[in-house]
Design a protein around this motif. Structure first.
Motif, PDB file in Angstrom:
ATOM      1  N   PHE A 169       9.317  -2.601  -0.539  1.00 48.19           N
ATOM      2  CA  PHE A 169       9.562  -1.476  -1.452  1.00 48.19           C
ATOM      3  C   PHE A 169       8.402  -1.196  -2.405  1.00 48.19           C
ATOM      4  O   PHE A 169       8.136  -0.059  -2.732  1.00 48.19           O
ATOM      5  CB  PHE A 169      10.846  -1.708  -2.258  1.00 48.19           C
ATOM      6  N   PHE A 170       7.710  -2.229  -2.848  1.00 48.78           N
ATOM      7  CA  PHE A 170       6.714  -2.006  -3.886  1.00 48.78           C
ATOM      8  C   PHE A 170       5.278  -2.042  -3.378  1.00 48.78           C
ATOM      9  O   PHE A 170       4.351  -1.719  -4.102  1.00 48.78           O
ATOM     10  CB  PHE A 170       6.877  -3.015  -5.024  1.00 48.78           C
ATOM     11  N   SER A 171       5.065  -2.473  -2.143  1.00 50.16           N
ATOM     12  CA  SER A 171       3.694  -2.488  -1.641  1.00 50.16           C
ATOM     13  C   SER A 171       3.505  -1.542  -0.471  1.00 50.16           C
ATOM     14  O   SER A 171       2.463  -0.935  -0.321  1.00 50.16           O
ATOM     15  CB  SER A 171       3.297  -3.899  -1.204  1.00 50.16           C
ATOM     16  N   ILE A 172       4.556  -1.446   0.377  1.00 51.50           N
ATOM     17  CA  ILE A 172       4.380  -0.633   1.573  1.00 51.50           C
ATOM     18  C   ILE A 172       4.923   0.763   1.348  1.00 51.50           C
ATOM     19  O   ILE A 172       4.215   1.752   1.481  1.00 51.50           O
ATOM     20  CB  ILE A 172       5.063  -1.312   2.772  1.00 51.50           C
ATOM     21  N   ARG A 173       6.196   0.868   0.909  1.00 53.28           N
ATOM     22  CA  ARG A 173       6.764   2.186   0.648  1.00 53.28           C
ATOM     23  C   ARG A 173       6.046   2.869  -0.514  1.00 53.28           C
ATOM     24  O   ARG A 173       5.646   4.001  -0.447  1.00 53.28           O
ATOM     25  CB  ARG A 173       8.257   2.064   0.341  1.00 53.28           C
ATOM     26  N   GLU A 175       2.904   2.099  -3.166  1.00 55.63           N
ATOM     27  CA  GLU A 175       1.823   1.119  -3.292  1.00 55.63           C
ATOM     28  C   GLU A 175       1.588   0.732  -4.744  1.00 55.63           C
ATOM     29  O   GLU A 175       0.506   0.914  -5.291  1.00 55.63           O
ATOM     30  CB  GLU A 175       0.559   1.660  -2.623  1.00 55.63           C
ATOM     31  N   PHE A 176       2.641   0.187  -5.390  1.00 56.87           N
ATOM     32  CA  PHE A 176       2.495  -0.239  -6.784  1.00 56.87           C
ATOM     33  C   PHE A 176       1.684  -1.516  -6.881  1.00 56.87           C
ATOM     34  O   PHE A 176       0.891  -1.720  -7.774  1.00 56.87           O
ATOM     35  CB  PHE A 176       3.873  -0.506  -7.403  1.00 56.87           C
ATOM     36  N   PHE A 177       1.935  -2.405  -5.931  1.00 57.95           N
ATOM     37  CA  PHE A 177       1.302  -3.728  -6.008  1.00 57.95           C
ATOM     38  C   PHE A 177       0.624  -4.038  -4.681  1.00 57.95           C
ATOM     39  O   PHE A 177       1.029  -3.534  -3.639  1.00 57.95           O
ATOM     40  CB  PHE A 177       2.360  -4.793  -6.297  1.00 57.95           C
ATOM     41  N   PRO A 178      -0.397  -4.875  -4.720  1.00 65.98           N
ATOM     42  CA  PRO A 178      -1.069  -5.260  -3.471  1.00 65.98           C
ATOM     43  C   PRO A 178      -0.156  -6.144  -2.624  1.00 65.98           C
ATOM     44  O   PRO A 178       0.759  -6.785  -3.149  1.00 65.98           O
ATOM     45  CB  PRO A 178      -2.288  -6.032  -3.950  1.00 65.98           C
ATOM     46  N   THR A 179      -0.363  -6.172  -1.322  1.00 68.75           N
ATOM     47  CA  THR A 179       0.475  -6.990  -0.452  1.00 68.75           C
ATOM     48  C   THR A 179       0.033  -8.437  -0.424  1.00 68.75           C
ATOM     49  O   THR A 179       0.764  -9.289   0.069  1.00 68.75           O
ATOM     50  CB  THR A 179       0.442  -6.485   0.996  1.00 68.75           C
ATOM     51  N   GLY A 180      -1.161  -8.733  -0.903  1.00 64.80           N
ATOM     52  CA  GLY A 180      -1.595 -10.117  -0.833  1.00 64.80           C
ATOM     53  C   GLY A 180      -2.827 -10.370  -1.656  1.00 64.80           C
ATOM     54  O   GLY A 180      -3.359  -9.477  -2.320  1.00 64.80           O
ATOM     55  N   GLY A 181      -3.278 -11.629  -1.597  1.00 66.97           N
ATOM     56  CA  GLY A 181      -4.465 -12.023  -2.348  1.00 66.97           C
ATOM     57  C   GLY A 181      -4.119 -12.353  -3.776  1.00 66.97           C
ATOM     58  O   GLY A 181      -3.006 -12.118  -4.238  1.00 66.97           O
ATOM     59  N   ARG A 182      -5.110 -12.966  -4.484  1.00 63.01           N
ATOM     60  CA  ARG A 182      -4.802 -13.306  -5.862  1.00 63.01           C
ATOM     61  C   ARG A 182      -5.638 -12.503  -6.835  1.00 63.01           C
ATOM     62  O   ARG A 182      -5.390 -12.492  -8.018  1.00 63.01           O
ATOM     63  CB  ARG A 182      -4.970 -14.804  -6.111  1.00 63.01           C
ATOM     64  N   VAL A 183      -6.664 -11.812  -6.317  1.00 61.89           N
ATOM     65  CA  VAL A 183      -7.465 -10.980  -7.192  1.00 61.89           C
ATOM     66  C   VAL A 183      -8.128  -9.911  -6.325  1.00 61.89           C
ATOM     67  O   VAL A 183      -8.368 -10.126  -5.129  1.00 61.89           O
ATOM     68  CB  VAL A 183      -8.492 -11.851  -7.972  1.00 61.89           C
ATOM     69  N   GLY A 184      -8.335  -8.724  -6.899  1.00 65.98           N
ATOM     70  CA  GLY A 184      -8.882  -7.617  -6.123  1.00 65.98           C
ATOM     71  C   GLY A 184     -10.305  -7.883  -5.654  1.00 65.98           C
ATOM     72  O   GLY A 184     -11.042  -8.688  -6.256  1.00 65.98           O
ATOM     73  N   LEU A 185     -10.682  -7.233  -4.573  1.00 68.77           N
ATOM     74  CA  LEU A 185     -12.053  -7.382  -4.077  1.00 68.77           C
ATOM     75  C   LEU A 185     -13.022  -6.750  -5.059  1.00 68.77           C
ATOM     76  O   LEU A 185     -12.745  -5.705  -5.641  1.00 68.77           O
ATOM     77  CB  LEU A 185     -12.203  -6.682  -2.723  1.00 68.77           C
ATOM     78  N   GLY A 186     -14.119  -7.401  -5.260  1.00 68.52           N
ATOM     79  CA  GLY A 186     -15.167  -6.818  -6.071  1.00 68.52           C
ATOM     80  C   GLY A 186     -14.903  -6.875  -7.565  1.00 68.52           C
ATOM     81  O   GLY A 186     -15.681  -6.350  -8.351  1.00 68.52           O
ATOM     82  N   VAL A 187     -13.815  -7.522  -7.952  1.00 64.25           N
ATOM     83  CA  VAL A 187     -13.600  -7.669  -9.387  1.00 64.25           C
ATOM     84  C   VAL A 187     -14.401  -8.874  -9.853  1.00 64.25           C
ATOM     85  O   VAL A 187     -14.324  -9.957  -9.267  1.00 64.25           O
ATOM     86  CB  VAL A 187     -12.114  -7.865  -9.705  1.00 64.25           C
ATOM     87  N   GLU A 188     -15.168  -8.691 -10.872  1.00 62.52           N
ATOM     88  CA  GLU A 188     -16.044  -9.768 -11.331  1.00 62.52           C
ATOM     89  C   GLU A 188     -15.215 -10.847 -12.016  1.00 62.52           C
ATOM     90  O   GLU A 188     -14.441 -10.559 -12.936  1.00 62.52           O
ATOM     91  CB  GLU A 188     -17.065  -9.199 -12.323  1.00 62.52           C
ATOM     92  N   ALA A 189     -15.361 -12.071 -11.534  1.00 66.02           N
ATOM     93  CA  ALA A 189     -14.606 -13.169 -12.120  1.00 66.02           C
ATOM     94  C   ALA A 189     -15.112 -13.452 -13.517  1.00 66.02           C
ATOM     95  O   ALA A 189     -16.265 -13.196 -13.838  1.00 66.02           O
ATOM     96  CB  ALA A 189     -14.738 -14.418 -11.254  1.00 66.02           C
TER      97      ALA A 189
ATOM     98  N   ARG B 277       6.829  -0.851  10.588  1.00 65.08           N
ATOM     99  CA  ARG B 277       7.286  -0.129  11.774  1.00 65.08           C
ATOM    100  C   ARG B 277       8.768   0.178  11.683  1.00 65.08           C
ATOM    101  O   ARG B 277       9.610  -0.680  11.963  1.00 65.08           O
ATOM    102  CB  ARG B 277       7.011  -0.976  13.026  1.00 65.08           C
ATOM    103  N   PRO B 278       9.101   1.403  11.337  1.00 68.54           N
ATOM    104  CA  PRO B 278      10.520   1.763  11.184  1.00 68.54           C
ATOM    105  C   PRO B 278      11.343   1.446  12.430  1.00 68.54           C
ATOM    106  O   PRO B 278      12.530   1.113  12.320  1.00 68.54           O
ATOM    107  CB  PRO B 278      10.476   3.269  10.939  1.00 68.54           C
TER     108      PRO B 278
END
Lengths: 339, 328, 352, 356
Positions: A169-173, A175-189, B277-278
C-alpha cells in the motif's frame, strides 16, 4: 538496591551468556560429521568453480581460522580454545565468504537493527499504553469493544504480513516510502539533515510493521488499568480531592504500566530476533539480513556469531530491566524473588 | 484412633429417609456440569463462540477436507486462474496451475501436527516444570529448575531455531513444531510456578494436605484444576505463535519446501513479484487471509475460554444447580 | 436535636443500584442530622447499607450507584452546601477540605509506589495549601497518632503494619483541617488492641482539633466507647437513633435490643447469650411493612402491612417501631443492668 | 503409650522462619523470625484450649505445629505419646503411624472464601477425604454420612447445599461445611484458626455453639485461636477449657477463664482485656494500658521481657531479665511470665523505667 543483589544478578547474566557460547560450541560439534566435515563441504563447494583441488591440511587450517576450532585437538582443548577466543579476544571467527571477522560484520549491522527494533518497541508500546488506558477508562463502552476487536485483529496479523501489506500500500500503490534499503542512493553519509531524513524514510515501514508485535500490550494495559481503577487507593485519591491529571498519571498510569516494564525490555530482544524476517522483506541490511544471507550459503561462523550477539543483547536487556526495576517499583525489595 | 463412640454411632446410624441418587441421575449431573454448562457459557460469549467455530472449521479442513479434496499437483488446471470464476478451483490457481484452495486445505494437517507438537512441548513442559518447581518451592530441585529456566529464557528463540534449522534441515512437521515450541516454555514455566505458589497459599490446599490427601490428588484436584484456564489459554496462544513462526520461516525459505504450506505459497507468490502483478494478488492474499483467520480464531478462543472456565458462570448455566444468586 | 448546632442534614436519602434481577435499594429514605463536634455512630450488620450512607456524606457512592435526596453541609461560616448538587470541581474542593473520609480498605489506601510523604504533599498541593506549613502540621498529626513522623513520611505503605497505615491515613485525613471526619469501619481488619487504641486516639484528636466524627461500624461495644449518639441501621434504613445511653439502657426497637443481647460481653454469663434468628433482608425483593417483622417477636398484621415511621421515644431518641413501648419486655437484654445510671438525667445530647 | 499420656503434648517447641536465601543463594541476606519460642503445652481428651494474641504473635504457627502441619525447629510434638515427626520419618519405635496421626488432627481455616476448592462442588470436597480414609465405605454410605451431618449443622436439605459451588454459599454456611469436613474424619483435635473471625457478630455465637455441641458427639478436642478475648472467653467458659495468651511467640499467661478474665496477672493480658470493650462498663476514661501502640519488630526482639517496651508497669529489671513461668496460685499447669506475679521478686525493688 543492595550490592549483593547487583553482584548476584550480574553473575547470573555472565553465567547465562557463558551457557549460550557453550551451546554454540556444542552445535558446531553436533553438525553432521562434526565441524570440520561440515565446513569442508561448504569450502569444497565454494572452491569448485576455481577447479583447484585443496589438500586436507589446508582445510584444517581454514576451519580453525573460520571457527576457532582445531578439530583434531581433544574436545576439552577445543572447548577451552573456543571459549577463550570468544571471551578473551572477542573473536567470533571469520566469515567464510568475505575475509572479514564475524565481529566486524556484526558490529557494522547491529546499530541498524537496534534502530528499527527499539523504535518499533517504543512506538508499539506507547500506542498500546495510550489505547489500553483509554479502553479501560471507557470500560464496556462501544469504543472499548470495537477497539478490543481491532487489537485482536492486529494481533492476529503476523508482523511479516503487516510488512507485505505496508509495502503493497505505501511503496507500490502509493510511493510514499522506499521498498528497501536503509538509506537513499547518493545521499552523503554523515551528520546532515538529508542523511537523517533518508534513514528515517527507509526505516519507517520496517519499524511500523514490527511495532505490530508490541500491540498485544494494549490488552495487558487495559487489564492492568481496570484492576487499578478498582483499587482502594484510587478511591481514596478521589476522596482526597486530588486533581484528575494527577490521579491519571501518578495513580492509574504508574501502577498499570509498572508491571509491563520487564515485559517491554524482554520485548526489545524479541523484536530484534524478528528482524531476521522483517529485514529480508524490506531488504534492510541489518543483522537480520546478514543472518538470512548466511543461511543461504551455510556460512556457519556468521550464524553462530549472530546467535551469540542476539543472546548478548537479550541478556543485557533483561539485566538492565531487573536491576532498574527495583528503582521504579519500591515494592520489589533488593534480592527479592520477583514473582 | 478411630474409637467408635456411641454418640457418633447413633448419629450415623440414624435412619434419615434419603433416596440414594440413582446412577443415571449422577451421570446426567456430570454431563450437565462438565459438558452442557460450559457449552451454554460459550454460547453466551461471542468470543468463545466465534473462536470455537473458526478453530473447528480449520479442524474439519485438516481432517475431512483432505479426504474430500484431491491433493493438488502441477498442471491440474490452467495457470493463474483468477478466483471465483470456476467452481472446481474457486480460489483460483497458482503459477503452476495448482488450485489454491486445495493447497490451503492440504497444508492444514501438517500445520496441525506442528502446532500440536509445539503446544505440547511448550505448554506441557512449562506446566510440568512450573508445577514441580512451585510445589517443591525452596528445595534444590526448585532452584536448579529455575536456574535452568532463567538461562534458557534469555536465549533468543528465533535465531536459535534458525541456526538449528540451518544445521539439521528438519522435514518432519513434528520436529519443526518441537523446535519452535522450545523457546516458548521457560517464560510460561515461570508464570505457572508463581501461580502454583499462590494457589499453595490458599487454605483449601493446606486443608487437603492436613486431611492427608495424596500429593497426586492435591496436584490434580486443587492445583491443576485451578491452572486449567491458564494452560488452555496459553496453549491457544502458543499455537498461534508456532503458526506465525513456522509460516514465517517457510516464507523466508529457511525451512525446506517439502510440503504444502501457507508460508511456501506466500514465498512463491512473493518471489514471483506478486505485489506488482494484479493477476497474482489472489495467490498471495488467500494464504495471508488463512493465517489471519486461524490466528484470529485462536486468540478469540483463548479469550473465550476465560469465561468458559469461570466457575461462577458455569454454575449459573448449569441446570442441575439452582443458583439464587443471593448468597453474596 | 434540640440545642446543638447541626453540621450535616440528610433528608430522604436513597441509594440505588441497577442489578440484573431488579433495582437494589441499599439506602431507603434515610433522615439524619449530625451535630457540630459530636461523635455520631452508625451501627449495622454487613450489607445493611451503612457504608453507602457514609459515602453519601461526600457524594462518593461508588458507580453505578445513584444517590438521591438532600445532603446539606452547614459550614461554621458561610452558606449551606448542598453536597449532592456540587459540580466536579466544587466536589474536589469540598472533599478532604470540609469532610474527609477514612474507609474500610485503608490497608490499601496508599499508592503503593510513592512514599507516605508524597501523599501528604500532593494533597496539600492539589488543594493549594502552603506546603511547608502543611507538612509541619502533618508531622504534628503523625505524632499525635503515636507515629514517628520522619520514619513514616519516608516509608512506603508496604513497609508499615496495618495499624500504622490506618493511623497514617487518619493523620492524612486531617491535614487539610476538615470539620468532619467520616470513618467507615476504619478498624475492621485490625487486632482488637489496635482497634481500641485507635478509638482512644480518635477521642483525643476530636478534642484537639474540634472535629465532628461519624463512625460507622458493626462493632457495638467499640462504638459505645466513642459515640455520643448512635444510629442503628437495619435493612437499608435507620430504625433507631438516640444517645449512647438511650440505646444501651433504654433501647426501644426490637432489633436494637436483639443486637445488644447478641453482643459478646465479658461480663455476661455465657448461658444467657443469644442469637438473632432468621436471615438477612434482601435489597431487591423488599418486603412490605416493617423490614424487621420476619424476625421480630412483636410483629403483628400492622407491622406486616405498614412500614413504621420514626416515632419519638424521648426528646433525644427516636425509634421506627409501632410498639417501642413494649420492646423492652418482649426482648429482654441479659447483660443490661436493671437501671440506667444516666437515663433519668439525660435529657439532651448525651453525657458530656 | 501410657494411659496417663495426654492426647497431645508439646514440649519446648520453637519454630523459626528464615526469610530470603535459598540453598544456592550465597549472597542473600537472611533474617530469622522466631514465630514460636519454647512453648510447652498439653491437651487432653475433649479439652478445649483457646489461644489469643495480636496478629503476628505466632498463635497460628503454634496451632499448625500442634496438628503436625508445621515442623518445629526444636522441641517435640507428641500425639498419644508418639512423636509426630518421628512417625513421619518412620524413625525409632513408631507406635502410631503418621497416617493415623494425620487424620486425627484436623483444621478449620479463618477465611471461608478460600477454605474450599472453588472449582469443586461442596459434595466433592467432602467426599475426597472420606474416600481416602474410609475406603471400605460405599459411595452411598459416604453420602449418607455427609447428609446426616449437614442436617445436624442445620444445612437442610443437604442436597441443596452439597451440589453447589463454594461461591454460592454464605460465609457462615461455608464455615459449617468446613466444620463438617473436619468432623467427617472423626478427629481427636480440631484446630480452629480464627474460624469465626470472618463471620458477622451475630453468627459467631451460633457457630461457637455448634462447635461445642458437636464436640460432645464427636468427643473432639479444640485448639481455638482468636484475637478476641470475648470469643475466647465464651468458648473457654462454655467448654470449661483454658485460655493461653501469646505475645511474640511466647505464652505469657495461661489459665482458666476466671484466672485470665477475672484476675489477669500479666499486664499484656490486662491490655487485651481493655481492648475487649464491654457494653455496660463505663471504662471509656480508663487509662491507656500500653506505653507504645505498635508491636516491636519480630526480627529484632527486645532484650529482657519482650513486652517491656510497651508495658506500663515495666521496671529496670524487665529490661535485663527474661521472666520465667510463675505459677501464682500454686497451680502446676497455669502460669504467667511476669515478675509481678511473684510477690517476692526483685522487681518490686527495681526502679521504674523512665520513658526513653
Amino acid at each position: 538496591m543492595s550490592g549483593n543483589y547487583f553482584v548476584k544478578r550480574v553473575g547470573q547474566a555472565v553465567l547465562t551468556f557463558f551457557a549460550t557460547v557453550t551451546l554454540t560450541f556444542v552445535l558446531y560439534q553436533m553438525m553432521p560429521g562434526g565441524p570440520a566435515e561440515a565446513l569442508r563441504n561448504v569450502i569444497l563447494q565454494q572452491q569448485m568453480g576455481s577447479g583447484n583441488t585443496i589438500d586436507p591440511a589446508r582445510i584444517e587450517q581454514l576451519v580453525a581460522q573460520y571457527t576457532n576450532l582445531e578439530s583434531d585437538a581433544p574436545i576439552y582443548v577445543q572447548y577451552y580454545q573456543y571459549m577463550s577466543s570468544v571471551f578473551l579476544e572477542q573473536d567470533l571467527g571469520e566469515s567464510l565468504y568475505e575475509n572479514t571477522a564475524v565481529t566486524t560484520l556484526l558490529a557494522d549491522r547491529i546499530p541498524w537493527s537496534m534502530l528499527i527494533s527499539v523504535y518499533a518497541m517504543v512506538i508499539g508500546y506507547t500506542g498500546s499504553i495510550v489505547l489500553g488506558a483509554v479502553m479501560a477508562f471507557k470500560e464496556k463502552s462501544r469504543f472499548d469493544s470495537v477497539s478490543s476487536v481491532v487489537v485482536i485483529g492486529l494481533n492476529s496479523t503476523p508482523y511479516y504480513v503487516a510488512g507485505i501489506l505496508f509495502i503493497f500500500f505505501f511503496s507500490i500503490r502509493n510511493e510514499f516510502f522506499p521498498t528497501g534499503g536503509r538509506v537513499g542512493l547518493g545521499v552523503e553519509a554523515g551528520f546532515n539533515v538529508a542523511f537523517m531524513q533518508s534513514i528515517a524514510h527507509h526505516a519507517a515501514l520496517p519499524i511500523l510493521s514490527m511495532s505490530v508485535l508490541g500491540l498485544g500490550a494494549a490488552l495487558t494495559m487495559r487489564g492492568n488499568s481496570v484492576r487499578v481503577l478498582g483499587e482502594d487507593y484510587l478511591r481514596v485519591a478521589e476522596l482526597r480531592g486530588l486533581r484528575n491529571s494527577r490521579i491519571a498519571t501518578q495513580y492509574v498510569g504508574r501502577n498499570a504500566v509498572l508491571p509491563m516494564y520487564t515485559q517491554f525490555m524482554i520485548g526489545i530482544a524479541g523484536v530484534l530476533s524478528s528482524s531476521v524476517i522483517v529485514e529480508q522483506i524490506f531488504s534492510y541490511p541489518g543483522v537480520g539480513m546478514l543472518v538470512y544471507e548466511a543461511i543461504q550459503v551455510r556460512n556457519y561462523p556468521v550464524l553462530m556469531g549472530s546467535l551469540i550477539v542476539f543472546t548478548l543483547v537479550t541478556v543485557v536487556a533483561i539485566l538492565i530491566a531487573d536491576l532498574t526495576y527495583g528503582f521504579i517499583d519500591p515494592r520489589i525489595s533488593a534480592g527479592g524473588d520477583n514473582e | 484412633m478411630s474409637n467408635d463412640q456411641e454418640g457418633l454411632e447413633t448419629l450415623f446410624d440414624a435412619d434419615i429417609d434419603r433416596e440414594p441418587v440413582p446412577r443415571s441421575q449422577r451421570l446426567k449431573r456430570q454431563f450437565d456440569l462438565y459438558v452442557a454448562a460450559p457449552c451454554r457459557v460459550a454460547m453466551t460469549d461471542w468470543r468463545a463462540l466465534v473462536g470455537t467455530v473458526i478453530v473447528a472449521v480449520f479442524f474439519l479442513m485438516g481432517t475431512l477436507g483432505v479426504w474430500l479434496v484431491d491433493k493438488p499437483s502441477s498442471g491440474d488446471a490452467p495457470v493463474l486462474e483468477p478466483p471465483f470464476q470456476n467452481f472446481d478451483y474457486i480460489l483460483g490457481t497458482d503459477t503452476f496451475g495448482q488450485p489454491i484452495g486445495a493447497q490451503l486445505i492440504h497444508a492444514t494437517p501438517d500445520m496441525f501436527k506442528m502446532v500440536i507438537a509445539g503446544a505440547v512441548v511448550s505448554v506441557g513442559f512449562a506446566a510440568l516444570v512450573g508445577v514441580v518447581s512451585g510445589f517443591l518451592r525452596g528445595t534444590t530441585v526448585d532452584t536448579t529448575l529455575m536456574s535452568i529456566t532463567d538461562i534458557i529464557i534469555t536465549i533468543p528463540g528465533l535465531p536459535l531455531v534458525i541456526v538449528l534449522v540451518a544445521i539439521f534441515q528438519p522435514e518432519s512437521p513434528y520436529v519443526i513444531g518441537v523446535l519452535l515450541g522450545l523457546d516458548n516454555w521457560p517464560g510460561l514455566a515461570r508464570t505457572v510456578r508463581s501461580q502454583v505458589l499462590s494457589i499453595r497459599e490458599e487454605s483449601y490446599v493446606e486443608a487437603s494436605q492436613i486431611m492427608g490427601l495424596s500429593t497426586g490428588t492435591i496436584l490434580r484436584r486443587d492445583v491443576l484444576a485451578q491452572l486449567m484456564p491458564y494452560i488452555t489459554v496459553n496453549s491457544a496462544l502458543a499455537s498461534r505463535r508456532i503458526i506465525f513462526e513456522s509460516v514465517g520461516l517457510y516464507f523466508l525459505g529457511i525451512l525446506p519446501f517439502t510440503t504444502f504450506n501457507w508460508g511456501v505459497m506466500m514465498n512463491i507468490a512473493y518471489e514471483g513479484n506478486a505485489l506488482n502483478r494484479p493477476d497474482m494478488y489472489h495467490f498471495l492474499t488467500f494464504p495471508l487471509l488463512t493465517i489471519f483467520l486461524m490466528s484470529f480464531g485462536l486468540v478469540l478462543f483463548s479469550q473465550g475460554m476465560d469465561s468458559v472456565f469461570n466457575v461462577r458462570l458455569r454454575a449459573r448455566h448449569a441446570s442441575t444447580i439452582d443458583d439464587d444468586g443471593g448468597h453474596e | 436535636m434540640s440545642n446543638t448546632e447541626t453540621i450535616f442534614e440528610v433528608r430522604d436519602l436513597n441509594v440505588t443500584f441497577q442489578m440484573n434481577r431488579g433495582q437494589s435499594r441499599v439506602v431507603r429514605d434515610a433522615d439524619i442530622d449530625v451535630a457540630r463536634n459530636e461523635t455520631l455512630g452508625i451501627i449495622g450488620e454487613s450489607g445493611s447499607g451503612k457504608s453507602m450512607l457514609a459515602s453519601s456524606f461526600l457524594n462518593a457512592v461508588v458507580e453505578p450507584g445513584v444517590t438521591t435526596g438532600e445532603v446539606t453541609f452547614y459550614p461554621e461560616d458561610g452558606n449551606p452546601v448542598s453536597v449532592l448538587d456540587l459540580s466536579d470541581s466544587e466536589l474536589n474542593r469540598f472533599r478532604w477540605e470540609a469532610v474527609a473520609m477514612v474507609f474500610q480498605g485503608a490497608m490499601s489506601s496508599f499508592n503503593p509506589v510513592t512514599k507516605i510523604r508524597t501523599h501528604f504533599r500532593e494533597t496539600l498541593q492539589d488543594h493549594n495549601r502552603d506546603i511547608p506549613a502543611g507538612m509541619d502540621r502533618a508531622r504534628d498529626l503523625l505524632e499525635s497518632v503515636y507515629l514517628d513522623p520522619e520514619r513514616i513520611l519516608d516509608s512506603y505503605a508496604h513497609e508499615l503494619s496495618g495499624g500504622m497505615k490506618q493511623r497514617a491515613l487518619i493523620a492524612l485525613s486531617l491535614v487539610l483541617e476538615p470539620d468532619v471526619l467520616v470513618l467507615d469501619e476504619p478498624t475492621a481488619a485490625l487486632d482488637l488492641l489496635m482497634q481500641r487504641s485507635i478509638v482512644t486516639l480518635l477521642r483525643e484528636l476530636q478534642a484537639e482539633y474540634d472535629l465532628t466524627l461519624v463512625f460507622i461500624t458493626h462493632d457495638l461495644p467499640l462504638l459505645t466507647k466513642l459515640a455520643d449518639r448512635i444510629a442503628v441501621m437495619y435493612a437499608f434504613n435507620i430504625v433507631e437513633i438516640g444517645t449512647t445511653d438511650d440505646l444501651l439502657y433504654n433501647a426501644s426497637h426490637p432489633y436494637t435490643r436483639a443486637l445488644l443481647d447478641t453482643t459478646p460481653d465479658l461480663n455476661v454469663p455465657v448461658d444467657e447469650m443469644d442469637i438473632i434468628e432468621g436471615s438477612k433482608p434482601d435489597p431487591v425483593d423488599q418486603i412490605p411493612g416493617c423490614s424487621y417483622h420476619p424476625r421480630c417477636p412483636l410483629a403483628d398484621d400492622h407491622c406486616r402491612s405498614e412500614e413504621p415511621a420514626m416515632m419519638t421515644v424521648r426528646n433525644t431518641q427516636e425509634s421506627a417501631c409501632f410498639y417501642y413501648n413494649q420492646a423492652a419486655d418482649a426482648v429482654p437484654i441479659s447483660a443490661a443492668p436493671s437501671h440506667s445510671p444516666t437515663t433519668d438525667t439525660a435529657t439532651d445530647g448525651g453525657d458530656r | 503409650m501410657g494411659a496417663s499420656d495426654p492426647m497431645l503434648s508439646m514440649d519446648g517447641v520453637s519454630v523459626e522462619f528464615t526469610n530470603g536465601g535459598g540453598p544456592l543463594d550465597i549472597f542473600g541476606e537472611s533474617e530469622t523470625v522466631r514465630a514460636v519460642s519454647d512453648v510447652s503445652l498439653d491437651l487432653g481428651e475433649q479439652e478445649t484450649l483457646t489461644l489469643i494474641g495480636e496478629s503476628g504473635c505466632g498463635k497460628s504457627t503454634l496451632g499448625k505445629t500442634a496438628i503436625g502441619a508445621q515442623k518445629p525447629t526444636s522441641g517435640t510434638v507428641r500425639y498419644r505419646g508418639q512423636d509426630i515427626w518421628k512417625a513421619k520419618r518412620n524413625a525409632g519405635d513408631v507406635s502410631i503411624s503418621f497416617d493415623e496421626i494425620r487424620h486425627s488432627l484436623q483444621i478449620i481455616h479463618q477465611d471461608p472464601g478460600s477454605a474450599l476448592n472453588p472449582n469443586q462442588r461442596i459434595l466433592t470436597s467432602l467426599m475426597l477425604p472420606l474416600k481416602k480414609w474410609y475406603p471400605d465405605l460405599g459411595r452411598e454410605e459416604r453420602e449418607e454420612r455427609i447428609h446426616t451431618l449437614f442436617e445436624r449443622v442445620g444445612m437442610s436439605p443437604p442436597g441443596d447445599y452439597l451440589n453447589r459451588y463454594p461461591h454460592q454459599l454464605s460465609g457462615g454456611e461455608t464455615q459449617r461445611a468446613v466444620l463438617v469436613r473436619a468432623l467427617l474424619l472423626n478427629p481427636d483435635l480440631i484446630l480452629a484458626d480464627e474460624a469465626i473471625s470472618a463471620l458477622d457478630v451475630s453468627l459467631r455465637v451460633e457457630m461457637m455453639d455448634l462447635m461445642l455441641e458437636l464436640q460432645d458427639i464427636f468427643q473432639t478436642s479444640y485448639l481455638f485461636i482468636s484475637h478476641d478475648l470475648s470469643n475466647a472467653r465464651y468458648i473457654a467458659e462454655k467448654s470449661g477449657g483454658r485460655i493461653a495468651v501469646m505475645y511474640l511467640g511466647e505464652i505469657v499467661e495461661i489459665g482458666t477463664v476466671e484466672e485470665i478474665v477475672e484476675n489477669p496477672q500479666h499486664p499484656y493480658t490486662k491490655a487485651l482485656q481493655w481492648a475487649t470493650a464491654n457494653l455496660y462498663e463505663d471504662d471509656a476514661e480508663a487509662e491507656f494500658p500500653l506505653r507504645k501502640i505498635d508491636v516491636p519488630d519480630p526480627t529484632d526482639l527486645p532484650a529482657g521481657c519482650h513486652f517491656h517496651p510497651r508495658c506500663p508497669k515495666a521496671r529496670e529489671v524487665c529490661r535485663q531479665q527474661h521472666p520465667e513461668r510463675v505459677h501464682a496460685n500454686g497451680d502446676k499447669e497455669n502460669y504467667a511470665r511476669c515478675f509481678r506475679a511473684d510477690e517476692n521478686h526483685e522487681y518490686w525493688d527495681s526502679p521504674e523505667i523512665t520513658d526513653e
